[in-house]
Design a protein around this motif. Structure first.
Motif, short mmCIF file in Angstrom:
data_model
loop_
_atom_site.label_atom_id
_atom_site.label_comp_id
_atom_site.label_asym_id
_atom_site.label_seq_id
_atom_site.Cartn_x
_atom_site.Cartn_y
_atom_site.Cartn_z
N PHE A 31 8.42 -0.78 4.75
CA PHE A 31 7.32 -1.73 4.94
C PHE A 31 7.44 -2.91 3.98
O PHE A 31 7.08 -4.04 4.31
CB PHE A 31 5.98 -1.03 4.75
CG PHE A 31 5.59 -0.13 5.89
CD1 PHE A 31 6.38 -0.04 7.04
CD2 PHE A 31 4.44 0.64 5.84
CE1 PHE A 31 6.02 0.79 8.10
CE2 PHE A 31 4.07 1.47 6.89
CZ PHE A 31 4.86 1.55 8.02
N GLN A 32 7.92 -2.63 2.76
CA GLN A 32 8.02 -3.72 1.80
C GLN A 32 9.13 -4.71 2.17
O GLN A 32 9.10 -5.86 1.76
CB GLN A 32 8.21 -3.16 0.39
CG GLN A 32 6.85 -2.75 -0.20
CD GLN A 32 6.93 -1.63 -1.21
OE1 GLN A 32 7.94 -1.49 -1.90
NE2 GLN A 32 5.89 -0.83 -1.31
N PHE A 91 1.00 9.05 4.84
CA PHE A 91 1.74 9.72 5.91
C PHE A 91 1.99 11.19 5.57
O PHE A 91 2.00 12.05 6.46
CB PHE A 91 3.08 9.01 6.16
CG PHE A 91 2.94 7.69 6.88
CD1 PHE A 91 1.71 7.25 7.34
CD2 PHE A 91 4.04 6.88 7.11
CE1 PHE A 91 1.57 6.03 8.01
CE2 PHE A 91 3.93 5.67 7.78
CZ PHE A 91 2.69 5.24 8.23
N PHE A 102 8.78 5.29 4.00
CA PHE A 102 8.21 4.17 4.76
C PHE A 102 7.81 3.03 3.83
O PHE A 102 7.81 1.87 4.25
CB PHE A 102 7.00 4.64 5.58
CG PHE A 102 7.35 5.34 6.87
CD1 PHE A 102 7.69 4.61 8.00
CD2 PHE A 102 7.34 6.72 6.96
CE1 PHE A 102 8.00 5.24 9.19
CE2 PHE A 102 7.65 7.36 8.15
CZ PHE A 102 7.99 6.63 9.27
N ASN A 103 7.43 3.34 2.59
CA ASN A 103 7.04 2.26 1.68
C ASN A 103 8.15 1.23 1.54
O ASN A 103 7.90 0.02 1.57
CB ASN A 103 6.69 2.82 0.29
CG ASN A 103 5.30 3.45 0.25
OD1 ASN A 103 4.57 3.40 1.24
ND2 ASN A 103 4.95 4.05 -0.87
N ASN A 151 0.84 -1.21 0.00
CA ASN A 151 0.00 0.00 0.00
C ASN A 151 0.87 1.25 0.00
O ASN A 151 1.98 1.25 0.53
CB ASN A 151 -0.89 -0.01 1.25
CG ASN A 151 -1.86 1.17 1.28
OD1 ASN A 151 -2.57 1.42 0.32
ND2 ASN A 151 -1.88 1.89 2.39
N ASP A 152 0.36 2.33 -0.57
CA ASP A 152 1.16 3.56 -0.64
C ASP A 152 1.06 4.34 0.68
O ASP A 152 0.38 5.36 0.77
CB ASP A 152 0.69 4.41 -1.83
CG ASP A 152 1.62 5.60 -2.06
OD1 ASP A 152 2.58 5.77 -1.29
OD2 ASP A 152 1.37 6.35 -3.01
N PHE A 153 1.74 3.84 1.69
CA PHE A 153 1.73 4.50 3.00
C PHE A 153 2.41 5.86 2.94
O PHE A 153 2.07 6.75 3.72
CB PHE A 153 2.41 3.62 4.05
CG PHE A 153 1.55 2.51 4.61
CD1 PHE A 153 0.61 2.77 5.60
CD2 PHE A 153 1.66 1.22 4.14
CE1 PHE A 153 -0.18 1.76 6.12
CE2 PHE A 153 0.86 0.19 4.64
CZ PHE A 153 -0.06 0.47 5.64
N ASN A 154 3.39 6.03 2.05
CA ASN A 154 4.07 7.34 1.97
C ASN A 154 3.06 8.45 1.71
O ASN A 154 3.12 9.51 2.34
CB ASN A 154 5.12 7.33 0.85
CG ASN A 154 6.39 6.61 1.26
OD1 ASN A 154 6.53 6.19 2.40
ND2 ASN A 154 7.33 6.46 0.33
N ASN A 202 9.84 10.47 5.12
CA ASN A 202 10.70 9.28 5.07
C ASN A 202 10.08 8.23 4.14
O ASN A 202 8.87 8.15 4.00
CB ASN A 202 10.85 8.69 6.48
CG ASN A 202 11.78 7.50 6.52
OD1 ASN A 202 12.90 7.57 6.03
ND2 ASN A 202 11.32 6.40 7.10
N PRO A 229 4.73 8.26 11.58
CA PRO A 229 5.26 9.45 10.94
C PRO A 229 5.09 10.66 11.84
O PRO A 229 4.02 10.87 12.40
CB PRO A 229 4.38 9.58 9.69
CG PRO A 229 3.07 8.97 10.08
CD PRO A 229 3.37 7.92 11.11
N PRO A 233 7.37 12.53 8.19
CA PRO A 233 6.41 12.02 7.20
C PRO A 233 6.99 11.83 5.80
O PRO A 233 6.48 11.05 5.02
CB PRO A 233 5.31 13.09 7.19
CG PRO A 233 5.39 13.75 8.53
CD PRO A 233 6.84 13.73 8.89
#
Lengths: 364, 364
Positions: free
Chosen positions: B104-105, A104, B100-101, A98-101, B98, B131, B96
């Motif tokens: 997480f992957q 966030f 994170f994608n 999922n596109d959490f970036n 950063n 974030p 925010p």
């Protein structure tokens, strides 16, 4: 599945964020059930920190919708009752792809808006993203007071294994989902997989949800007993037909189509009730049917069939693209949806888009 | 600042993930202090779920390093003592922006590796991304047992306001950080901002960390009392000189350079101790100095000055690019670091890269 499925990220033309009006409408239609569940829970003593999870939060305008509602309802109710409002901890969950970036990066603006709408006494609201499948444990024991999920639980954890058996797979000829032409064994394999997944979901959440905690779950479902009726299958049949055309044109190998099946199921209320009772950890407080009109993708505006088909194609693409790309390759996407639009525009059938919303209470 | 600063994302040539060997070495050198803090905490009763946060986790090989160590140490210690091991909840925090994608992957593979290394009794380990700036509240009250942060706390919440005053800014001529040529008012404005930020950090964490909870923090610092010594300033002086050259070439306006200052500070141990005592919520258990050799960016291999300069440029770029781009524009990045390499290669000075690691205990 976990590695592949994700709604289209970002905020571009093909993004889920810009093509999820159906999910958005469904979500807003489920709010009365959510609201009642939240208000009911305010009758008891609230903890100092109310912890909630949104499972399958995706990335887009729907991501914060339920969280905003839940936190605002609790805050306003506490103000009415003259009680001190709790702080909120929110876990936004979706698969690791999922596109959490994007989620966030929109968070600071979202939190500002929430404070503005509710007043300075609201919050604090602590937000965290939780990557992972909700068919596995995501949270420590008894740590959640609310669980919300919308437009997610119709996704199965996997394609029914009978359909992917390497040696002797069940073939669902020319189709990518249950259809009138599907062999009975295909249909029952889907039901079996759904039962297994939904039951597992309940068991996992029963470990994570605190006693008397609530879950409000909205997902695609059906009202007719027959799982092969147009209500459940029409759009998948159009897609299947579009794939057949690509096979005829030599763009897709027949064997590729034979081995693709969508990990998806639209349960009937009775199937849901049966699993909840069998699993036993939750009481079913409410079950409602949400039926959206055929052209709800147009956002309430009347439009011709061809325009509706174009919007529908985008909505379906934003959701299914990651799986189609993984199995068939990038190149088939444009021709596939081009054919889909033609097929849907040339037909005259209309069906409602049915979802179920259920409100559950964790037994003490 | 919060909107701008982020380490370079992804895993490409310019990424932080591929250019953070200095931070990685520093992190591994801080492990004895971390290990002792974790083992000490195992002497008392561990909660059912041990909750930890890594503040400034970034995206790359360092992201999971401390978490792996902390959880493995606790698990092994519990096995040795014949106690049942706790489950773990891990919060990975960064701004925010950063990536994170990417974090997480990589999570499913990471969790698999951790289970493999520790054995089937390990975990479960619940990971969430948080974030937000650690100069604001990130977690509910008293919910953390461990806080770790590496290579992050030297970043200030903002450039000292005296330097950004619209009407009458302090000018740190031709420099982007403290230097021998800096007016005393510039130097004291940096110290004041650091004191304010570090004290705020301690206060916020004192609210979030449970009594007797631990924090192990590693960040750039200095051993000499003078904040303008080469130990703190040499690389920033090279960068300042590179910027001056761009001004001379007309690529950067002088006024743009005059108004850029890095929100960064390298404190002296005495400055740290003073703030901890003044804030009062934590006991300083240990303070150690980590001094990495001048060419640590080469990963232990001896190389010529020009090669070292190239690696140093990449390391500095991966960290500072987001801020440089925001203030000076994308186009200056390549010429800037090209000049930096020439300037550093032509010089002969060498300084150690100093970090401080402190171990703190939340007073009961």
């Amino acid at each position: 599945m976990e590695q592949i499925l994700s709604m289209n990220g970002g905020s571009g033309e093909q993004s889920y964020a810009n093509n999820s009006i159906g999910q958005s409408t469904c979500l807003s239609r489920s709010m009365p059930v959510l609201k009642q569940a939240v208000l009911d829970s305010c009758c008891t003593n609230l903890p100092e920190t109310v912890t909630m999870a949104d499972l399958g939060c995706s990335s887009g305008p729907n991501t914060f919708y339920a969280v905003s509602e839940i936190t605002s309802i609790i805050y306003k109710r506490c103000c009415q009752l003259g009680r001190s409002a709790p702080e909120f901890r929110v876990f936004l969950n979706d698969l690791p792809g999922n596109d959490f970036n994007t989620v966030f990066q929109s968070l600071p603006a979202y939190q500002g808006k929430l404070r503005e709408e509710n007043g300075p006494g609201f919050g604090p609201l602590y937000v965290a993203g939780v990557p992972g499948s909700f068919y596995g444990r995501l949270f420590p024991l008894k740590t959640l007071h609310f669980v919300h999920s919308s437009s997610s639980l119709h996704w199965l954890s996997q394609v029914p294994p009978e359909l992917t058996d390497k040696a002797n797979p069940l073939i669902n000829k020319w189709k990518i989902f249950i259809s009138k032409t599907s062999p009975p064994a295909v249909i029952s394999s889907y039901l079996t997989q759904f039962r297994k997944d939904f039951s597992l979901f309940l068991k996992l959440r029963s470990e994570e949800v605190a006693p008397e905690g609530r879950m409000v779950l909205t997902f695609r479902g059906r009202t007719t007993a027959d799982p092969t009726s147009d209500e459940s299958c029409l759009l998948w049949d159009y897609l299947g037909q579009a794939f057949q055309d690509l096979v005829a044109e030599g763009l897709v190998e027949e064997e590729r189509l034979d081995t693709y099946n969508t990990p998806y199921y639209e349960p009937h209320p009775e199937e849901i009730q049966a699993e909840i009772e069998k699993e036993g950890s939750f009481t079913l407080d409410r079950l409602e049917v949400i039926a959206l009109p055929w052209d709800s993708v147009n956002g309430g505006i009347k439009d011709d069939r061809a325009t509706t088909a174009k919007r529908m194609a985008k909505a379906i693409r934003a959701v299914n693209e990651s799986m189609f790309r993984s199995h068939f390759g990038e190149d088939i996407l444009d021709p596939l949806f081009h054919r889909f639009i033609e097929i849907m525009a040339a037909d005259t059938k209309e069906v409602e888009h049915v979802s179920l919303v259920i409100s559950l209470i964790r037994k003490a």
